[in-house]
Scaffold this motif. Structure first.
Motif, short mmCIF file in Angstrom:
data_model
loop_
_atom_site.label_atom_id
_atom_site.label_comp_id
_atom_site.label_asym_id
_atom_site.label_seq_id
_atom_site.Cartn_x
_atom_site.Cartn_y
_atom_site.Cartn_z
N ASN A 146 0.92 -1.26 -0.03
CA ASN A 146 0.01 -0.04 0.06
C ASN A 146 0.76 1.24 0.01
O ASN A 146 0.66 2.02 0.59
CB ASN A 146 -0.94 -0.02 1.35
N PHE A 147 1.86 1.24 -0.98
CA PHE A 147 2.80 2.20 -1.03
C PHE A 147 2.32 3.56 -1.07
O PHE A 147 2.55 4.55 -0.25
CB PHE A 147 3.80 2.19 -1.98
N ALA A 148 1.28 3.82 -1.73
CA ALA A 148 0.56 5.25 -2.05
C ALA A 148 -0.05 5.82 -0.88
O ALA A 148 -0.18 7.04 -0.62
CB ALA A 148 -0.40 5.08 -3.25
N ASP A 149 -0.62 5.00 0.23
CA ASP A 149 -1.40 5.53 0.97
C ASP A 149 -0.62 5.19 2.38
O ASP A 149 -1.73 5.28 3.63
CB ASP A 149 -2.78 4.74 1.00
N ALA A 150 0.46 4.96 2.57
CA ALA A 150 1.09 4.58 3.85
C ALA A 150 1.08 5.62 4.77
O ALA A 150 1.15 5.35 5.99
CB ALA A 150 2.58 4.26 3.58
N ALA A 151 0.91 6.94 4.13
CA ALA A 151 0.71 8.01 5.08
C ALA A 151 -0.60 8.17 6.04
O ALA A 151 -0.61 8.78 7.05
CB ALA A 151 0.67 9.57 4.56
N GLY A 152 -1.46 7.06 5.80
CA GLY A 152 -2.66 6.97 6.40
C GLY A 152 -2.33 6.10 7.92
O GLY A 152 -3.45 6.00 8.66
N ALA A 153 -1.32 5.80 8.11
CA ALA A 153 -0.95 5.13 9.40
C ALA A 153 -0.42 6.04 10.30
O ALA A 153 -0.10 7.08 10.18
CB ALA A 153 0.13 3.90 9.00
N THR A 154 -0.50 5.54 11.53
CA THR A 154 0.20 6.55 12.59
C THR A 154 0.95 5.49 13.47
O THR A 154 0.56 4.14 13.94
CB THR A 154 -1.13 6.99 13.62
N ILE A 155 2.13 5.97 14.00
CA ILE A 155 3.06 4.96 14.78
C ILE A 155 3.25 5.63 16.00
O ILE A 155 3.43 6.89 16.19
CB ILE A 155 4.43 4.67 13.97
N THR A 156 3.10 4.76 17.04
CA THR A 156 3.61 5.36 18.59
C THR A 156 4.68 4.69 18.89
O THR A 156 4.61 3.40 18.84
CB THR A 156 2.52 5.52 19.43
N LEU A 157 5.83 5.11 19.52
CA LEU A 157 6.97 4.47 20.09
C LEU A 157 7.14 4.70 21.62
O LEU A 157 7.13 5.96 21.79
CB LEU A 157 7.88 4.93 19.44
N THR A 158 7.44 3.78 22.34
CA THR A 158 8.02 4.14 23.68
C THR A 158 9.49 4.63 23.70
O THR A 158 9.74 5.36 24.56
CB THR A 158 7.96 2.85 24.50
N LEU A 159 10.16 4.66 22.63
CA LEU A 159 11.52 5.29 22.52
C LEU A 159 11.33 6.58 22.71
O LEU A 159 10.48 7.37 21.84
CB LEU A 159 11.87 4.79 21.01
N PRO A 160 12.01 7.27 23.55
CA PRO A 160 12.06 8.80 23.85
C PRO A 160 12.34 9.38 22.74
O PRO A 160 13.25 9.07 21.80
CB PRO A 160 12.86 8.85 25.00
N GLU A 161 11.89 10.81 22.51
CA GLU A 161 12.54 11.74 21.46
C GLU A 161 14.15 11.95 21.71
O GLU A 161 14.45 11.96 23.03
CB GLU A 161 12.09 12.93 21.68
N GLY A 162 14.93 11.89 20.52
CA GLY A 162 16.32 11.66 20.81
C GLY A 162 16.98 12.13 19.65
O GLY A 162 16.28 12.50 18.53
N PRO A 163 18.28 11.71 19.57
CA PRO A 163 19.03 11.83 18.37
C PRO A 163 18.76 11.33 17.01
O PRO A 163 19.03 11.49 16.00
CB PRO A 163 20.45 11.36 18.57
N ASP A 164 17.81 10.00 17.33
CA ASP A 164 17.35 9.31 16.20
C ASP A 164 16.14 9.68 15.66
O ASP A 164 15.44 9.07 14.67
CB ASP A 164 17.24 7.72 16.50
N SER A 165 15.22 10.49 16.41
CA SER A 165 14.04 10.86 15.86
C SER A 165 13.82 11.39 14.64
O SER A 165 12.81 11.09 13.91
CB SER A 165 13.66 11.92 17.01
N ALA A 166 14.69 12.32 14.24
CA ALA A 166 14.79 12.77 12.94
C ALA A 166 14.53 11.97 11.96
O ALA A 166 13.98 12.12 10.85
CB ALA A 166 15.68 13.99 12.52
N ALA A 167 15.70 10.94 11.99
CA ALA A 167 15.74 9.96 11.08
C ALA A 167 14.52 9.16 10.76
O ALA A 167 14.05 8.50 9.77
CB ALA A 167 17.29 9.27 11.27
#
Length: 217
Positions: A146-167
């Motif tokens: 579903n490449f065209a519509d992948a933006a319709g997903a939402t991801i939540t991570l327990t990983l805190p905001e940090g150096p890897d967040s932007a990537a």
């Protein structure tokens, strides 16, 4: 004992570095591990990967590598399952075999389905990284169908905001939230019916037989 699964993929891509087995019963070994390792070794090797390679780099390998970071039978299932629903079901059963310290979860509410990873035992900060790889792997499966519509997903991570967040925000083409209470991927429930253009009934049946045989042991 658990099957090595994706650890073989990551180790091979990294050239079997000396630090990979540090602290485990395999310390000092060169090359691939045996087909099955202890749960303790599985967690130690996973922790070594996160410490030396980093969360973002491993997530990139999960999504952008030439093949999924999984064992040969799981790759067969991914390639030939009929729909996304069957793929998710297969992956959930496989995870129970390969990662007894983790618990995959799935649910549907208000036309939205979620999948995620919880700890079956206390995992501390290691769950941040295991959860990220779980989400990244399933995101790749969705993105492949579903490449065209992948933006319709939402991801939540327990990983805190940090150096890897932007990537990670750049890697996932959807809304990503850090420091959440649980590792979850939310998507429209209708996506479960996405068909796999590579479906082959005979090869899918072989993947099912191999999984049932592993479950019977």
């Amino acid at each position: 004992m658990v099957p090595v699964g994706s650890l073989t993929y990551y180790g091979s891509r990294l050239g079997w570095p000396d630090w990979l087995y540090t602290g485990s019963s395999l310390a000092g070994q060169d090359g691939p591990p045996p087909p099955h390792i202890s749960t303790a070794d599985d967690l130690i090797i996973s922790a070594n990967l996160f410490a030396h390679v980093g969360a973002a780099a491993l997530a990139v390998q999960s999504i952008s590598g030439p093949q999924p970071a999984a064992g040969s039978v799981t790759r067969l299932a991914l390639a030939h399952a009929p729909t996304l629903k069957e793929i998710f079901s297969y992956l959930r059963r496989m995870l129970y075999l390969s990662s007894p310290h983790s618990r995959p979860v799935m649910g549907i509410a208000d036309e939205t389905v979620f999948i995620g990873l919880d700890g079956a035992v206390p995992l501390g900060g290691l769950l941040d990284y295991l959860g990220l790889l779980f989400i990244a792997f399933h995101y790749r499966v969705i993105d492949d169908l579903n490449f065209a519509d992948a933006a319709g997903a939402t991801i939540t991570l327990t990983l805190p905001e940090g150096p890897d967040s932007a990537a990670l925000k750049q890697l996932f083409r959807c809304d990503v939230r850090f420091g959440a209470a649980a590792n979850r991927l939310f998507m429209p429930a209708a996506w479960l019916e996405l068909s796999n253009p590579g479906h082959d009934a005979q090869l899918w049946a072989i993947a099912g037989e191999r999984l049932r045989a592993a479950e019977a042991h």
